[in-house]
Design a protein around this motif. Structure first.
Motif, PDB file in Angstrom:
ATOM      1  N   ARG A   1     -12.994  -6.596  -4.479  1.00 43.22           N
ATOM      2  CA  ARG A   1     -13.108  -6.427  -2.807  1.00 43.22           C
ATOM      3  C   ARG A   1     -13.989  -7.449  -2.309  1.00 43.22           C
ATOM      4  NH1 ARG A   1     -16.950  -5.183   0.754  1.00 43.22           N
ATOM      5  NH2 ARG A   1     -16.448  -3.936   2.262  1.00 43.22           N
ATOM      6  N   HIS A   2     -13.407  -7.945  -0.956  1.00 41.80           N
ATOM      7  CA  HIS A   2     -14.025  -9.189  -0.546  1.00 41.80           C
ATOM      8  C   HIS A   2     -15.057  -8.420   0.404  1.00 41.80           C
ATOM      9  CE1 HIS A   2     -11.260 -12.694  -1.661  1.00 41.80           C
ATOM     10  NE2 HIS A   2     -11.676 -11.930  -2.569  1.00 41.80           N
ATOM     11  N   ALA A   3     -16.318  -8.679   0.402  1.00 40.88           N
ATOM     12  CA  ALA A   3     -17.343  -7.808   1.412  1.00 40.88           C
ATOM     13  C   ALA A   3     -17.011  -8.074   2.849  1.00 40.88           C
ATOM     14  CB  ALA A   3     -18.696  -8.426   1.064  1.00 40.88           C
ATOM     15  N   ASP A   4     -16.264  -9.591   3.023  1.00 35.28           N
ATOM     16  CA  ASP A   4     -16.118  -9.595   4.415  1.00 35.28           C
ATOM     17  C   ASP A   4     -14.967  -9.514   4.849  1.00 35.28           C
ATOM     18  OD1 ASP A   4     -14.967 -11.529   2.985  1.00 35.28           O
ATOM     19  OD2 ASP A   4     -15.857 -13.333   4.115  1.00 35.28           O
ATOM     20  N   CYS A   5     -14.160  -8.732   4.091  1.00 36.58           N
ATOM     21  CA  CYS A   5     -12.532  -8.445   4.539  1.00 36.58           C
ATOM     22  C   CYS A   5     -12.490  -7.092   5.110  1.00 36.58           C
ATOM     23  CB  CYS A   5     -11.758  -8.311   3.178  1.00 36.58           C
ATOM     24  SG  CYS A   5     -10.044  -7.591   3.435  1.00 36.58           S
TER      25      CYS A   5
ATOM     26  N   MET B   1     -11.994  -1.228   5.860  1.00 35.10           N
ATOM     27  CA  MET B   1     -11.521  -0.183   6.472  1.00 35.10           C
ATOM     28  C   MET B   1     -11.007   1.132   5.496  1.00 35.10           C
ATOM     29  SD  MET B   1      -8.054  -0.145   8.923  1.00 35.10           S
ATOM     30  CE  MET B   1      -7.154  -0.664   7.458  1.00 35.10           C
ATOM     31  N   LEU B   2     -10.473   0.340   4.411  1.00 36.24           N
ATOM     32  CA  LEU B   2      -9.918   1.281   3.327  1.00 36.24           C
ATOM     33  C   LEU B   2     -11.090   2.009   2.788  1.00 36.24           C
ATOM     34  CD1 LEU B   2      -7.564   2.376   1.578  1.00 36.24           C
ATOM     35  CD2 LEU B   2      -7.912   0.833   0.031  1.00 36.24           C
TER      36      LEU B   2
ATOM     37  N   VAL C   1      -6.279 -11.483   4.915  1.00 33.35           N
ATOM     38  CA  VAL C   1      -5.759 -12.003   3.718  1.00 33.35           C
ATOM     39  C   VAL C   1      -5.055 -10.750   3.058  1.00 33.35           C
ATOM     40  CG1 VAL C   1      -7.968 -13.767   3.221  1.00 33.35           C
ATOM     41  CG2 VAL C   1      -7.979 -11.418   2.628  1.00 33.35           C
ATOM     42  N   HIS C   2      -4.741  -9.885   3.789  1.00 34.47           N
ATOM     43  CA  HIS C   2      -3.589  -8.887   3.094  1.00 34.47           C
ATOM     44  C   HIS C   2      -2.432  -8.880   4.128  1.00 34.47           C
ATOM     45  CE1 HIS C   2      -6.564  -6.145   0.993  1.00 34.47           C
ATOM     46  NE2 HIS C   2      -7.428  -6.693   1.874  1.00 34.47           N
ATOM     47  N   THR C   3      -1.296  -8.749   3.300  1.00 33.70           N
ATOM     48  CA  THR C   3      -0.037  -8.561   4.367  1.00 33.70           C
ATOM     49  C   THR C   3      -0.158  -7.225   4.991  1.00 33.70           C
ATOM     50  OG1 THR C   3       1.179 -10.135   2.831  1.00 33.70           O
ATOM     51  CG2 THR C   3       2.375  -8.477   4.288  1.00 33.70           C
TER      52      THR C   3
END
Ligand SMILES: [Zn+2]
Length: 143
Positions: free
Chosen positions: A3-7, A12-13, A91-93
């Motif tokens: 997991r990227h902390a800033d994603c 959200m998930l 960075v996710h589709t």
């Protein structure tokens, strides 16, 4: 997957209330958006570079996932499902599925799209279509 902390999507998930979490799958996640009934965020679990870079497993699951979610929205009183691609800012589709209730106006006004179609790039449009045809032939897809 790390997991990227800033994603925003990973966050959200992880922070979605259980009642809003529709799918926490191996290749796709689905979260119902806040208080808007029939509005879903669908996203790859991988960090990728957009729809052209999703894993083969995610690609194989995409059609059945969208069809099943749309059927579920239909069973919940939505007569149409729009799929809105949101590929440029994470960075996710990811896609939004938006159910339309019978009394709702269509979500899209085609005016901006039709303005794009008015441009005169026929030669380039045919070249792109040819490359896409070749790519599909080489992929083995027959659909
Ligand atoms: Zn992420």
């Amino acid at each position: 997957m790390p997991r990227h902390a800033d994603c925003k999507i990973c966050t959200m998930l992880e922070t979605a209330p259980p009642e809003n979490l529709v799918l926490d799958g191996e290749h796709w996640g689905v979260v119902a958006m806040r208080e808007a009934a029939g509005v879903l965020m669908v996203f790859t679990r991988d960090h990728d570079q957009g729809v052209g870079s999703i894993s083969d497993a995610a690609a194989a699951g995409f059609g059945p996932l969208i069809k099943t979610l749309s059927a579920g929205l239909s069973a919940s009183g939505f007569e149409k499902t729009s799929v809105i691609s949101l590929g440029d800012n994470a960075v996710h589709t990811h896609f939004m599925l938006v159910g339309r209730k019978p009394a709702d106006a269509p979500i899209f006004d085609n005016t901006p799209l039709m303005a794009r179609l008015a441009c005169k790039e026929g030669e380039r449009a045919r070249a792109v279509a040819g490359r896409l045809r070749d790519g599909l032939k080489n992929s083995g897809l027959t659909a």
